[in-house]
Design an enzyme around this catalytic site. Sequence first.
Site, PDB file in Angstrom:
ATOM      1  N   GLN A 102       0.854  -1.199   0.000  1.00 49.38           N
ATOM      2  CA  GLN A 102       0.000   0.000   0.000  1.00 49.38           C
ATOM      3  C   GLN A 102       0.884   1.242   0.000  1.00 49.38           C
ATOM      4  O   GLN A 102       0.393   2.356  -0.097  1.00 49.38           O
ATOM      5  CB  GLN A 102      -0.881   0.009   1.260  1.00 49.38           C
ATOM      6  N   HIS A 120      -1.684   1.358  -4.174  1.00 48.48           N
ATOM      7  CA  HIS A 120      -2.085   2.764  -3.979  1.00 48.48           C
ATOM      8  C   HIS A 120      -1.231   3.720  -4.808  1.00 48.48           C
ATOM      9  O   HIS A 120      -1.229   4.933  -4.552  1.00 48.48           O
ATOM     10  CB  HIS A 120      -2.041   3.143  -2.487  1.00 48.48           C
ATOM     11  N   CYS A 148       0.365  20.182 -16.921  1.00 44.29           N
ATOM     12  CA  CYS A 148       0.687  19.200 -17.961  1.00 44.29           C
ATOM     13  C   CYS A 148       1.323  19.906 -19.160  1.00 44.29           C
ATOM     14  O   CYS A 148       0.791  20.919 -19.635  1.00 44.29           O
ATOM     15  CB  CYS A 148      -0.606  18.499 -18.386  1.00 44.29           C
TER      16      CYS A 148
END
Length: 243
Positions: A102, A120, A148
Amino acid sequence: MDPLEFSRAKKAYNQSQKVCVLTGAGVSAESGVPTFRGTDGLWKNYNPMELATLEAFRRDPVLVWEWYQWRRQLIRKCAPNPSHFAISQMEKEKEHFLLITQNVDGLHKKAGSSKVVEIHGNIWEVKCMSCGANFMEEGDFEKLPPECGKCSSFLRPNVVWFGESIPREALETSIEALSSCDLLIVAGTSGYVQPAASFAQMAAKNKAVVMEVNIEKTPNAELVDHFFLGKSGEILSALVSEK
Ligand code: BJW
Ligand code: ZN
């Protein structure tokens, strides 16, 4: 640690052929990475559980990114610890092996683990909120939130927040391994966050031996075959050391 209980667990480890390991933040605690529910996980008095959501990011992307930048700076200074190395040793010893983590810090891979699914996500990866472009970026971002390069939308950490689904392939690979393993070792997770919190029951249902290591009792402590109260670095190292 009860020596008789430990020798039983060690025997089970030595006899096992298909091994799964599930790790949580406690495994990286000995490297200095803050856990989520421990007091060291606090940043500016915010509860991590309230920052790890899409709603929090939509409301205040700068705040959420500042938290991630703080964590990235902390993790950058951390090195794998004996837990990570013991688990990478298990992968070498067992032909059928899967590590389900995780943790988003990437320390398992740094310790040499390669059969690993990061359910995760990974804190060093970012993805675009609009076009889905994703890439690794290990440096700091000068301007937050970062944008971006293709479409100028906000980038977000490529991690799984509350209310979001675990990436399909990662979940399928995990469930397949949990359904066929003969031993599951759960280490350093509080056992409150689904779906990982159900993995021990899933493996037990399929007749796997289940071991758990934690410095505190967990919701699964009474259900597992062997529960060890202690630091995962010490217990996992002892499990893989001499036969
Ligand atoms: C040591 C140690 C040492 C310290 N040695 N030990 C069913 C019922 C109810 C709710 C749900 C449900 N299914 C899904 C949900 C909702 C939600 C959920 O589980 N909520 C609960 C809180 C109730 N789950 C989700 O939303 C998941 N998505 C999902 O299931 O999709 C389908 C769906 C969605 C919505 C509804 C229904 C279905 C996604 C969960 C994503 C979790 N994301 C985070 C953030 C990741 C990004 C980031 O890092 O920023 O993941 S939250 C946080 O918790 C992080 C961790 O990976 C995760 C688990 O925490 P972990 O690892 O257990 O850490 P801690 O701090 O809690 O514990 C550390 C432990 O170590 C402690 O026990 C210490 O004692 C121990 N320790 N030192 C050994 N040296
Ligand atoms: Zn984009």
